[in-house]
Write a protein that holds these residues in place. Structure first.
Motif: not given
Length: 195
Positions: A7-8, A13-16
Motif C-alpha cells: 500500500f506504499l 519524497e523522502a523524509t529527513s
C-alpha cells in the motif's frame, strides 16, 4: 492480512527522519533517530577520514552501482583507505554524499559508459596498485520480494546486473597483473527464478 508495503507509494519524497528495522520476515524491531551525538560523529570516522590515515597506495577500490559508497565506508571501518577509489554512480544525491565524504574518490559516472579506455585514463596516475577490489550492487527494484511490478531480472533496473560481467572483464584488462577481489551484493528476498 495484506502485506503493508503493497500500500506504499515508493515514489513519494523522502523524509529527513532516519529509521531502521531488523528487515526480517519474522521480527518486528524498529528504531528511529532523534539526532547525532559527539560519540556518533566520532564513530562515523570523520576525524580519521580527515587525517587520511591508513592509506594503502597499493589498493584500488572500484565501486559500480556504488550508491553512497558503502564499500569505502566498510574499508574505513577496518582502518583502510584505498590509494585509488573509482566510484560509478548516476544518482546525484548519492554522488554528492561521496564527493563530501570522500573527496579523493574519482567520479566515473554511468556504468553503461565505462570502457577499458576510460578506466585506464581514470587510474593511470596510480602506478603502485597491486590489489584491486571491485564491489558492485546492481539495482534490485525489479527483483525485490516486495516489488509490485514483478518484472524480475529482465526489468529495466535489475537487468543492469548483466553489466557486471562486462565490468569484470574491463577490470581484468586494465589490471592484468594485480590480485583482484570481487563482491556482488543483491537483495535477499528475490525469487529462486531471478537468482
Amino acid at each position: 492480512d495484506a502485506f503493508p508495503t503493497t500500500f506504499l507509494d515508493w515514489r513519494l519524497e523522502a523524509t529527513s527522519l532516519v529509521t531502521c528495522s531488523d528487515a526480517s520476515e519474522e521480527g518486528g524491531g524498529m528504531c528511529y533517530s532523534t539526532g547525532i551525538t559527539d560519540i556518533g560523529i566520532s564513530k562515523l570516522g570523520i576525524s580519521s577520514r580527515a587525517l587520511g590515515g591508513g592509506r594503502l597506495s597499493e589498493l584500488c577500490l572500484i565501486e559500480s552501482f556504488a550508491g553512497i559508497s558503502a564499500a569505502r565506508r566498510a574499508l574505513e571501518v577496518l582502518g583502510v583507505t584505498p590509494g585509488c577509489h573509482v566510484h560509478m554512480e548516476t544518482n546525484e544525491p548519492c554522488c554528492r554524499v561521496v564527493r563530501t565524504q570522500y573527496p579523493d574518490a574519482v567520479a566515473a559516472g554511468d556504468v553503461l559508459e565505462m570502457t577499458e579506455h576510460k578506466l585506464r585514463g581514470l587510474v593511470q596516475q596510480y602506478v603502485n596498485v597491486t590489489h584491486v577490489l571491485h564491489i558492485t550492487g546492481p539495482p534490485c527494484q525489479d527483483v525485490s520480494g516486495i516489488s509490485a511490478t514483478g518484472t524480475g531480472v529482465t526489468g529495466k533496473q535489475s537487468s543492469l546486473v548483466m553489466e557486471v560481467l562486462r565490468l569484470r572483464r574491463i577490470v581484468k584488462q586494465v589490471f592484468p597483473d594485480c590480485t583482484r577481489g570481487e563482491c556482488l551484493e543483491m537483495v535477499a528476498s528475490m525469487s529462486r527464478e531471478n537468482q
